[in-house]
Design a protein around this motif. Structure first.
Motif, PDB file in Angstrom:
ATOM      1  N   MET A   1     -45.291  40.251  43.644  1.00  0.00           N
ATOM      2  CA  MET A   1     -44.976  40.148  43.434  1.00  0.00           C
ATOM      3  C   MET A   1     -43.042  41.280  44.441  1.00  0.00           C
ATOM      4  N   THR A   2     -42.937  41.489  44.861  1.00  0.00           N
ATOM      5  CA  THR A   2     -41.377  41.938  44.472  1.00  0.00           C
ATOM      6  C   THR A   2     -39.846  41.156  43.487  1.00  0.00           C
ATOM      7  N   ARG A   3     -39.429  42.020  43.672  1.00  0.00           N
ATOM      8  CA  ARG A   3     -38.082  41.468  42.981  1.00  0.00           C
ATOM      9  C   ARG A   3     -37.713  39.191  43.629  1.00  0.00           C
ATOM     10  N   PRO A   4     -37.248  39.023  42.574  1.00  0.00           N
ATOM     11  CA  PRO A   4     -37.312  37.356  42.860  1.00  0.00           C
ATOM     12  C   PRO A   4     -35.587  37.815  43.126  1.00  0.00           C
ATOM     13  N   THR A   5     -36.062  36.268  44.246  1.00  0.00           N
ATOM     14  CA  THR A   5     -34.670  36.764  45.405  1.00  0.00           C
ATOM     15  C   THR A   5     -33.398  35.451  44.452  1.00  0.00           C
ATOM     16  N   LEU A   6     -32.221  35.633  44.744  1.00  0.00           N
ATOM     17  CA  LEU A   6     -31.460  34.839  44.046  1.00  0.00           C
ATOM     18  C   LEU A   6     -31.683  33.470  44.453  1.00  0.00           C
ATOM     19  N   LEU A   7     -32.094  32.643  45.046  1.00  0.00           N
ATOM     20  CA  LEU A   7     -32.792  31.501  45.603  1.00  0.00           C
ATOM     21  C   LEU A   7     -33.864  31.062  44.597  1.00  0.00           C
ATOM     22  N   ASP A   8     -34.832  32.009  44.426  1.00  0.00           N
ATOM     23  CA  ASP A   8     -35.751  32.138  43.405  1.00  0.00           C
ATOM     24  C   ASP A   8     -35.186  31.839  41.896  1.00  0.00           C
ATOM     25  N   ILE A   9     -34.417  32.758  41.653  1.00  0.00           N
ATOM     26  CA  ILE A   9     -34.467  32.484  40.381  1.00  0.00           C
ATOM     27  C   ILE A   9     -33.550  31.386  39.768  1.00  0.00           C
ATOM     28  N   GLN A  10     -32.730  30.996  40.877  1.00  0.00           N
ATOM     29  CA  GLN A  10     -31.818  29.262  41.021  1.00  0.00           C
ATOM     30  C   GLN A  10     -33.054  28.490  40.824  1.00  0.00           C
ATOM     31  N   ILE A  11     -34.393  28.229  41.906  1.00  0.00           N
ATOM     32  CA  ILE A  11     -35.400  27.233  41.639  1.00  0.00           C
ATOM     33  C   ILE A  11     -35.992  27.804  39.990  1.00  0.00           C
ATOM     34  N   LEU A  12     -36.330  29.045  39.569  1.00  0.00           N
ATOM     35  CA  LEU A  12     -37.061  28.990  38.283  1.00  0.00           C
ATOM     36  C   LEU A  12     -36.609  28.628  36.998  1.00  0.00           C
ATOM     37  N   ARG A  13     -34.917  28.728  36.982  1.00  0.00           N
ATOM     38  CA  ARG A  13     -33.780  27.782  36.085  1.00  0.00           C
ATOM     39  C   ARG A  13     -33.819  26.350  36.361  1.00  0.00           C
TER      40      ARG A  13
END
Length: 166
Positions: A1-13
């Protein structure tokens, strides 16, 4: 996977904070469309970023009062064979390839000292294992966590998004 986006990080949190959150509630909390949340979660699962999203299990509550870390030195060329044998031991929770004093770090759990001894004997009987050092966990000073890492990544992603030229 490429580096996660801000939205991906928010979802993971959110998933780390509330493992049982539904996609609809997740979308509402993030202010995004339900379909967007669903597609992102599916992609994160498909890419192996998030696993089964299961609940964390407290080993102490199950009666597994002892956790041990066993550092193993493995004969050259036998690492895969040793790891496969370790995977067959039910009380071996994880096996990590490491550098430094040893080749593999094994986390194991048992309800008492006698059974931990049996687990360690099973570990030592694995093919290729030459030497071991065992450390028994007395207390969890900082339990495993990923929340602070994701919080820091979100802060960095926000700062990156605000940079000129972005």
């Amino acid at each position: 996977m490429t580096r996660p986006t801000l939205l991906d990080i928010q979802i993971l949190r959110r998933l780390v904070e509330q493992p049982r959150i539904g996609v609809t509630e997740l979308a509402a909390r993030l202010g995004i469309a339900r379909n967007t949340a669903h597609a992102r979660v599916e992609r994160l699962e498909r890419d192996g970023v998030i696993g089964h999203r299961g609940r964390e299990v407290d080993l102490d509550a199950l009666g597994f009062d002892l956790t041990a870390f066993v550092t193993l030195e493995v004969a050259q060329g036998r690492l895969r064979e040793a790891a496969a044998a370790l995977a067959a031991i039910p009380r071996v929770l994880e096996v990590l390839g490491i550098t430094g004093q040893g080749d593999l770090l094994v986390r194991a759990a048992a309800p008492n000292g006698r059974q931990l001894h049996e687990v360690i004997d099973s570990i030592l009987a694995c093919p290729g294992v030459r030497r071991s050092t065992t450390s028994i966990v007395l207390t969890h000073q900082v339990p495993f966590r990923i929340g602070p890492l994701l919080e820091d990544e979100e802060r960095r992603a926000r700062a990156e998004a605000r940079r000129p030229g972005r």
